[in-house]
Design a protein around this motif. Structure first.
Motif, PDB file in Angstrom:
ATOM      1  N   ALA A 116       0.829  -1.206   0.000  1.00 17.95           N
ATOM      2  CA  ALA A 116       0.000   0.000   0.000  1.00 17.95           C
ATOM      3  C   ALA A 116       0.861   1.253   0.000  1.00 17.95           C
ATOM      4  O   ALA A 116       0.568   2.227  -0.710  1.00 17.95           O
ATOM      5  CB  ALA A 116      -0.926  -0.013   1.220  1.00 17.95           C
ATOM      6  N   ARG A 270      -6.353   3.503   6.050  1.00 18.05           N
ATOM      7  CA  ARG A 270      -7.566   2.898   6.605  1.00 18.05           C
ATOM      8  C   ARG A 270      -7.562   1.385   6.427  1.00 18.05           C
ATOM      9  O   ARG A 270      -8.093   0.645   7.258  1.00 18.05           O
ATOM     10  CB  ARG A 270      -8.800   3.505   5.941  1.00 18.05           C
ATOM     11  CG  ARG A 270      -9.179   4.887   6.487  1.00 18.05           C
ATOM     12  CD  ARG A 270     -10.390   5.459   5.791  1.00 18.05           C
ATOM     13  NE  ARG A 270     -10.750   6.774   6.314  1.00 18.05           N
ATOM     14  CZ  ARG A 270     -11.613   7.587   5.743  1.00 18.05           C
ATOM     15  NH1 ARG A 270     -12.228   7.229   4.612  1.00 18.05           N
ATOM     16  NH2 ARG A 270     -11.888   8.766   6.293  1.00 18.05           N
ATOM     17  N   SER A 271      -6.953   0.911   5.355  1.00 17.74           N
ATOM     18  CA  SER A 271      -6.882  -0.533   5.133  1.00 17.74           C
ATOM     19  C   SER A 271      -5.957  -1.224   6.127  1.00 17.74           C
ATOM     20  O   SER A 271      -6.003  -2.463   6.262  1.00 17.74           O
ATOM     21  CB  SER A 271      -6.401  -0.817   3.702  1.00 17.74           C
ATOM     22  OG  SER A 271      -5.011  -0.513   3.557  1.00 17.74           O
TER      23      SER A 271
END
Length: 278
Positions: A116, A270-271
């Motif tokens: 990410a 957020r993940s």
């Protein structure tokens, strides 16, 4: 306030000095001052400070040179420091490698977060870092870079200001209230003159994180650096962490970070919220 303490506010990459805060620790019967001083000596080493003499360490820690000599002798005997007889200077010893490897190895979130972080870095053409609190600094535990020819000279292990950086402000925004109060007390004790401005910046950052999902630092940490950051709770017994994205203002300006990068960074972080407790 020691010279090194002043340097910590002026230069976040400076040695932390006698960061044990022995003044308050004297009231804590569980606090082992000798241990704190030894750890403060080890914390003086870092990028650009790989080789230090006793007088360097004494100045950085705000301790008598005789005390530092005993500490470095003990740390050398235990393998945490290596003494170069030809120069009279010290380097970190091999025993610290095992500690750092164990510490980083315990942060499984690094491996989970890396894809990410890399995706945001490439989309933003900037540097993206994952950080944890180190007293009144933030310590990088991972860093990904976009393809830009110019980037921030920061990597795993680098320290930056907690109070002035976006990464540090994002940490303060998500940490427990009691910890935030403790951070504020330490910052105020470190430099009462600078504290009102620092407090205003931190309070504003807490509000920013709640209202727009991130904290900002546009020239506050370094005049030529713009960055935003998002704090999160990885779970699994780990402390809060934060992820920043930024770069030199010549290639990464505030508007680009807020309009283009912010939604991507917020979604990526957020993940990761609670990922270690899943």
């Amino acid at each position: 306030m020691t010279t090194a303490d002043q340097d910590l506010l002026a230069d976040p990459d400076a040695a932390p000095g006698d960061g044990a805060r022995e003044d308050g620790a004297k009231e804590d019967r569980h606090f082992v001052t000798a241990l704190a001083r030894g750890l403060a000596v080890l914390a003086c080493f870092g990028p650009g400070r790989t080789s230090l003499a006793n007088h360097d360490l004494a100045a950085a820690c705000g301790l008598p040179r005789s005390t530092v000599s005993r500490l470095t002798y003990t740390l050398t005997k235990l393998g945490y420091l290596h003494h170069a007889a030809e120069t009279g200077r010290y380097r970190l010893g091999t025993a610290t490698i095992a500690l750092s490897a164990a510490a980083l190895g315990g942060l499984d979130v690094r491996g989970i977060a890396r894809p990410a972080l890399r995706a945001v870095a490439e989309a933003a053409n900037a540097s993206v870092g994952l950080g944890v609190r180190d007293r009144l600094s933030m310590r990088y535990v991972d860093c990904q870079r976009g393809p830009a020819a110019i980037s921030l000279n920061l990597d795993t292990g680098s320290r930056i200001s907690l109070a002035r950086s976006a990464m540090g402000r994002a940490y303060v925004a998500v940490c427990p209230e009691r910890e935030r109060e403790s951070i504020y007390e330490d910052l105020k004790a470190l430099d009462p003159v600078a504290w009102p401005a620092l407090r205003a910046g931190l309070d504003r950052a807490v509000a920013e994180h709640r209202e727009i999902g991130c904290c900002t630092s546009f020239g506050d940490w370094q005049e030529t650096v713009c960055a935003i950051a998002v704090g999160f709770h990885p779970g699994g017994g780990l402390p809060p962490m934060s992820v920043n994205c930024g770069g030199p203002t010549v290639i990464t300006d505030a508007r680009f970070l807020m309009d283009v990068v912010r939604p991507k960074l917020v979604a990526a972080v957020r993940s990761l919220d609670g990922v270690m407790g899943a």
